[in-house]
Design a protein around this motif. Structure first.
Motif, mmCIF file in Angstrom:
data_model
loop_
_atom_site.group_PDB
_atom_site.id
_atom_site.type_symbol
_atom_site.label_atom_id
_atom_site.label_comp_id
_atom_site.label_asym_id
_atom_site.label_seq_id
_atom_site.Cartn_x
_atom_site.Cartn_y
_atom_site.Cartn_z
ATOM 1 N N ARG A 16 0.812 -1.273 -0.030
ATOM 2 C CA ARG A 16 0.015 -0.042 -0.117
ATOM 3 C C ARG A 16 0.906 1.141 -0.095
ATOM 4 O O ARG A 16 0.666 2.226 -0.759
ATOM 5 N N GLN A 17 1.901 1.187 0.963
ATOM 6 C CA GLN A 17 2.895 2.582 0.957
ATOM 7 C C GLN A 17 3.532 2.691 -0.515
ATOM 8 O O GLN A 17 3.693 3.664 -0.870
ATOM 9 N N LEU A 18 4.225 1.536 -1.027
ATOM 10 C CA LEU A 18 4.887 1.644 -2.416
ATOM 11 C C LEU A 18 3.793 2.142 -3.310
ATOM 12 O O LEU A 18 4.196 3.141 -4.075
ATOM 13 N N THR A 19 2.718 1.541 -3.259
ATOM 14 C CA THR A 19 1.665 2.127 -4.348
ATOM 15 C C THR A 19 1.187 3.476 -4.305
ATOM 16 O O THR A 19 1.213 4.218 -5.159
ATOM 17 N N ALA A 20 1.068 4.165 -2.875
ATOM 18 C CA ALA A 20 0.904 5.551 -2.699
ATOM 19 C C ALA A 20 1.970 6.462 -3.179
ATOM 20 O O ALA A 20 1.697 7.219 -3.708
ATOM 21 N N ARG A 21 3.171 5.813 -3.078
ATOM 22 C CA ARG A 21 4.441 6.875 -3.374
ATOM 23 C C ARG A 21 4.525 6.961 -4.939
ATOM 24 O O ARG A 21 4.623 7.730 -5.418
ATOM 25 N N LEU A 22 4.164 5.654 -5.672
ATOM 26 C CA LEU A 22 4.194 5.653 -7.065
ATOM 27 C C LEU A 22 3.123 6.440 -7.613
ATOM 28 O O LEU A 22 3.299 7.374 -8.529
ATOM 29 N N ARG A 23 1.989 6.435 -7.189
ATOM 30 C CA ARG A 23 0.818 7.331 -7.451
ATOM 31 C C ARG A 23 1.200 8.822 -7.151
ATOM 32 O O ARG A 23 0.891 9.695 -8.382
ATOM 33 N N ARG A 24 1.978 9.220 -6.327
ATOM 34 C CA ARG A 24 2.257 10.559 -6.103
ATOM 35 C C ARG A 24 3.423 11.053 -7.234
ATOM 36 O O ARG A 24 3.210 11.946 -7.618
ATOM 37 N N LEU A 56 1.995 -6.128 -7.991
ATOM 38 C CA LEU A 56 3.312 -5.319 -7.632
ATOM 39 C C LEU A 56 4.078 -5.077 -8.928
ATOM 40 O O LEU A 56 4.201 -5.865 -9.966
ATOM 41 N N PRO A 57 4.750 -3.664 -9.244
ATOM 42 C CA PRO A 57 5.422 -3.658 -10.358
ATOM 43 C C PRO A 57 6.503 -4.025 -10.679
ATOM 44 O O PRO A 57 7.309 -4.357 -9.187
ATOM 45 N N PRO A 58 7.162 -4.562 -11.452
ATOM 46 C CA PRO A 58 8.593 -5.047 -11.676
ATOM 47 C C PRO A 58 9.529 -4.304 -10.975
ATOM 48 O O PRO A 58 9.416 -2.886 -11.185
ATOM 49 N N ARG A 59 10.612 -4.582 -10.842
ATOM 50 C CA ARG A 59 11.869 -3.515 -10.363
ATOM 51 C C ARG A 59 12.261 -2.729 -11.567
ATOM 52 O O ARG A 59 12.439 -1.533 -11.280
ATOM 53 N N GLU A 60 12.314 -3.221 -12.778
ATOM 54 C CA GLU A 60 12.462 -2.037 -13.829
ATOM 55 C C GLU A 60 11.372 -0.970 -14.186
ATOM 56 O O GLU A 60 11.766 0.031 -14.612
ATOM 57 N N ALA A 61 10.284 -1.321 -13.889
ATOM 58 C CA ALA A 61 9.190 -0.436 -13.884
ATOM 59 C C ALA A 61 9.229 0.712 -12.863
ATOM 60 O O ALA A 61 9.253 1.830 -13.053
ATOM 61 N N VAL A 62 9.716 0.413 -11.660
ATOM 62 C CA VAL A 62 9.989 1.313 -10.485
ATOM 63 C C VAL A 62 11.131 2.066 -10.894
ATOM 64 O O VAL A 62 11.112 3.327 -10.636
ATOM 65 N N GLU A 63 11.961 1.712 -11.215
ATOM 66 C CA GLU A 63 13.283 2.373 -11.745
ATOM 67 C C GLU A 63 13.035 3.344 -12.790
ATOM 68 O O GLU A 63 13.570 4.452 -12.890
ATOM 69 N N ALA A 64 12.204 2.876 -13.828
ATOM 70 C CA ALA A 64 11.825 3.777 -14.957
ATOM 71 C C ALA A 64 11.040 4.851 -14.563
ATOM 72 O O ALA A 64 11.463 6.092 -14.687
ATOM 73 N N LEU A 65 9.892 4.862 -13.514
ATOM 74 C CA LEU A 65 9.330 5.701 -13.062
ATOM 75 C C LEU A 65 10.012 6.920 -12.301
ATOM 76 O O LEU A 65 10.205 8.145 -12.095
ATOM 77 N N LEU A 79 11.772 -0.780 -0.603
ATOM 78 C CA LEU A 79 10.025 -0.782 -0.115
ATOM 79 C C LEU A 79 9.453 -1.735 -0.772
ATOM 80 O O LEU A 79 8.842 -2.675 -0.323
ATOM 81 N N ARG A 80 9.860 -1.995 -2.203
ATOM 82 C CA ARG A 80 9.245 -3.164 -2.888
ATOM 83 C C ARG A 80 9.619 -4.460 -2.515
ATOM 84 O O ARG A 80 8.909 -5.300 -2.656
ATOM 85 N N GLU A 81 11.085 -4.470 -2.161
ATOM 86 C CA GLU A 81 11.588 -5.778 -1.510
ATOM 87 C C GLU A 81 10.651 -6.185 -0.534
ATOM 88 O O GLU A 81 10.355 -7.500 -0.347
ATOM 89 N N ILE A 82 10.417 -5.356 0.395
ATOM 90 C CA ILE A 82 9.567 -5.861 1.520
ATOM 91 C C ILE A 82 8.263 -6.231 1.054
ATOM 92 O O ILE A 82 7.922 -7.484 1.553
#
Length: 263
Positions: A16-24, A56-65, A79-82
């Motif tokens: 939930r926290q990871l998704t909220a940060r990606l949304r922001r 959950l988004p892949p690691r590469e998607a988080v890095e790209a954003l 946070l994604r690893e947790i």
């Protein structure tokens, strides 16, 4: 995806926290889903699932954003690893609520059966297993608390200012390009960048990228869409062409790669 759409109630706290940060990050960048897909190489439907808390988004998607919004990816990846570790256990532990059952009448005892007052003996080895499980759970809680504290301190820091162009009444559609492949003086051209050989690489945008995408498609290697965005698909196509042409496979279109494309 509307900003006000709530996340699923059963979503794991870390996810939930990871998704909220990606949304922001997505909202601050003011990118549409289509633009986000073009810049990261992941489809708009995939980003709807990631930002909706459905997967959950892949690691590469988080890095790209993080890259396109100018954000440090390290806290997001931690946070994604947790969330990856707790995602499966959380959903397995609470798949759905069990329906209530009607208590049945107790089975009558045989007249000769006498209830035993002797307490049940503990199962051998059960206590060590319980102690080990409790220790693992305590360690997981401690690690999660430390990570949440680190992320909270990171949130308290002054966020990076992302300068975005003023919004108009209606979002402007991304530019579209048309490949008009012709042979001019023995050289191939798509008629988009007037024959320039400007060096371009991953993350670049514009007419030079669109020209290269058209010539890659003419050479039989698909770069994805002709959108003028040097994303993952275009990078893969450039490397494949360089390898086929016997050039240095670095994913950068310089003078030698342009010459081979136009040859």
């Amino acid at each position: 995806m509307p900003r006000s759409k709530p996340l699923p109630a059963e979503l794991d706290p870390s996810a939930r926290q990871l998704t909220a940060r990606l949304r922001r990050l997505k909202e601050h960048s003011e990118l549409t889903m289509r633009q986000l897909a073009g810049k990261t190489g992941y489809s708009a439907k995939s980003w709807e699932r990631y930002l909706g808390g459905k997967s959950l988004p892949p690691r590469e998607a988080v890095e790209a954003l993080a890259r396109i919004t100018g954000t440090d990816p390290v806290p997001l990846l931690a946070l994604r690893e947790i969330a990856v570790d707790t995602w499966g256990r959380h959903r397995t532990a609470y798949p759905h609520a069990e329906p209530p059952t009607t208590p049945s009448a107790p089975t009558p005892r045989h007249p000769t059966e006498v209830p035993s007052s002797r307490p049940a003996e503990p199962t051998p080895g059960r206590l060590p297993h319980l102690a080990l499980a409790a220790g693992v759970a305590a360690l997981a809680v401690a690690l999660l608390a430390a990570m949440l504290l680190m992320l909270r301190l990171d949130d308290d820091a002054t966020p990076a200012v992302i300068t975005a162009p003023p919004r108009s009444t209606a979002p402007s559609p991304p530019p579209s390009y048309t490949c008009r492949i012709t042979r001019i003086d023995g050289r191939w051209s798509a008629g988009i960048n007037k024959g320039r050989t400007t060096e371009i690489g991953y993350g670049d945008t514009g007419v030079d990228v669109a020209e290269a995408q058209c010539l890659l498609r003419r050479a039989g290697i698909s770069p994805g869409g002709i959108d003028g965005m040097f994303g993952p698909l275009t990078l893969r196509a450039v490397k494949a062409f360089q390898q086929r042409a016997g050039l240095t496979v670095d994913g950068i279109l310089g003078p030698h790669s342009w010459k081979a494309l136009r040859g």
